[in-house]
Design an enzyme around this catalytic site. Sequence first.
Site, PDB file in Angstrom:
ATOM      1  N   HIS A 384      -9.402 -16.254   6.120  1.00 11.99           N
ATOM      2  CA  HIS A 384      -9.194 -17.493   5.353  1.00 11.99           C
ATOM      3  C   HIS A 384     -10.545 -18.057   4.924  1.00 11.99           C
ATOM      4  O   HIS A 384     -11.505 -18.057   5.687  1.00 11.99           O
ATOM      5  CB  HIS A 384      -8.431 -18.508   6.212  1.00 11.99           C
ATOM      6  CG  HIS A 384      -8.106 -19.786   5.485  1.00 11.99           C
ATOM      7  ND1 HIS A 384      -7.311 -19.840   4.369  1.00 11.99           N
ATOM      8  CD2 HIS A 384      -8.480 -21.071   5.755  1.00 11.99           C
ATOM      9  CE1 HIS A 384      -7.198 -21.085   3.973  1.00 11.99           C
ATOM     10  NE2 HIS A 384      -7.910 -21.861   4.814  1.00 11.99           N
ATOM     11  N   ASP A 401     -10.215 -27.562   3.058  1.00 12.38           N
ATOM     12  CA  ASP A 401      -9.385 -26.426   3.459  1.00 12.38           C
ATOM     13  C   ASP A 401      -8.117 -26.466   2.602  1.00 12.38           C
ATOM     14  O   ASP A 401      -7.398 -27.470   2.583  1.00 12.38           O
ATOM     15  CB  ASP A 401      -9.048 -26.521   4.938  1.00 12.38           C
ATOM     16  CG  ASP A 401      -8.335 -25.280   5.456  1.00 12.38           C
ATOM     17  OD1 ASP A 401      -7.964 -24.406   4.630  1.00 12.38           O
ATOM     18  OD2 ASP A 401      -8.132 -25.200   6.673  1.00 12.38           O
ATOM     19  N   CYS A 452      -6.608 -18.563  -1.155  1.00 19.31           N
ATOM     20  CA  CYS A 452      -7.585 -19.452  -0.517  1.00 19.31           C
ATOM     21  C   CYS A 452      -8.977 -19.283  -1.093  1.00 19.31           C
ATOM     22  O   CYS A 452      -9.719 -20.256  -1.309  1.00 19.31           O
ATOM     23  CB  CYS A 452      -7.598 -19.215   0.996  1.00 19.31           C
ATOM     24  SG  CYS A 452      -7.982 -17.501   1.443  1.00 19.31           S
TER      25      CYS A 452
END
Length: 493
Positions: A384, A401, A452
């Site tokens: 991630h 995030d 991401c």
Amino acid sequence: MGALTDSRKRLSADHCLSADHRLPYPSLSPPSLIPPFKRAKLSPIPEHDPSTSDFPPIRPSPQIIHSAAAASTSSTPGPSPSSITASTPLPHRRRLPPPPFQRSIHGPQRILRVFQLGGAARAYATGHSWFSPQSPPPRPLGLQQYVELVNSVTHPSPPTPAAITNATRQAEVAPFEVVAIEEDEDERKQQNEEEVMGSVVVRRVPPYKELYEASRQKRDAKLKTLEFEVRLTEQGRLSLERLAEALPRITPKKEEVPEPFVPLTDEDEEMVRQALHGKNRHERLAVHEPSNIVITREIMQCLNNQEWLNDEAINLYLDLLKERELREPCRFLKCHFFNTFFYKKLISSGYDYKAVRRWTTKRKLGYSLIDCDKIFVPIHKEVHWCLAVINIRDKKFQYLDSLGGMDMKVLNVLAKYIVDEVKDKSGQQMDVLSWKQEGVKNLPLQENGWDCGMFMLKYIDFYSRDMDLIFGQKQMHYFRRRTAKEILSLRAE
């Protein structure tokens, strides 16, 4: 023969100028100016007919009779005076055919030709019409008729009471027209208007001008064409004005597309399609010499949908963002972009500043980190990607995030690093205890398990533009193709 002809002329003249037959017109005195009567030389002298003549019979004076008798007693044989008066032709001449009608002694024809009267004058003087078959043939004008004609022209007879009455009645019935013509400057402003007052019509413009204008407008085809074109153009202009007023109401306002969302051209789309879907995976598509990064088709294919981004694509894009800032410093914030290996190197053996101390020398960068507005640090957590920002301008440590997470450990490590960096490079002590550490809220979040890395790059892109994060999951497909196009052209927009 000649003597006889001359005697006839003198006889006629003596008869006209004699005291017994002198004309009662004072305009013809003295008698010596009266022209002699004139007729054909071989024409016999007609006998006097009181019914067909308008003037008295010719009676020769005693002097004429005496001269004729003397001529008859001469040695040369000739006709007697009685034969002359009886109009007998001479014996030694051929007898001429008689004229169609008896001709009377007439006035000189040349004088009539001077006045250009001719036969019409003779017809007028005698009162007969040339075109009426019932009227007797006209007779030539004699001296008396000629004088009457001249007097009638110079002194016309007064009109009769009946003619005056008829003319007055016609004038009362028929309206007459009065034309007012102005010759000063107001003539230019004349209008084609008529004022009717009873039976009098007053015109401001002369009739000849009205006729001229009417004829010009009817016959000038070019003028009609120009008038039609003028009317057509005017109607078109009015239509365009009405359309311009109505368009804002019927057309929705088209919002300007922000620069991060400018669509790709057809050529760009074709270039990206060939780069992402080619068969040769080891083909070099782009080589960035300053960072010594080579992009092959295999690396480029990480920008396809449902693919994770790799380090080479991310690091090259961050270098392109720095070049964009140096190219247009007024449009972008002054930023520093660490690559994907910086944070791993900093915490490889716990916290180790010396491991990355030489990464930010002024000789290498050309500037000091303390002079930047924002410093971006990519954070990779196994599968991630996240982003940490040292916001020097706002004195914040921010964590972004795309899954909505928060990691305070990362912010504490970066706070310690910036203190050591400022102390090492400038010898100053930086107080970051008052700085705020926050996880940015209201972030655009990903809705799948593979975007991401793309979200992280767009966080960096919008923050370096000093823009709010106004994108979402639905723009990720466009951002992947745009990033591929910018990497292939080695230029970030």
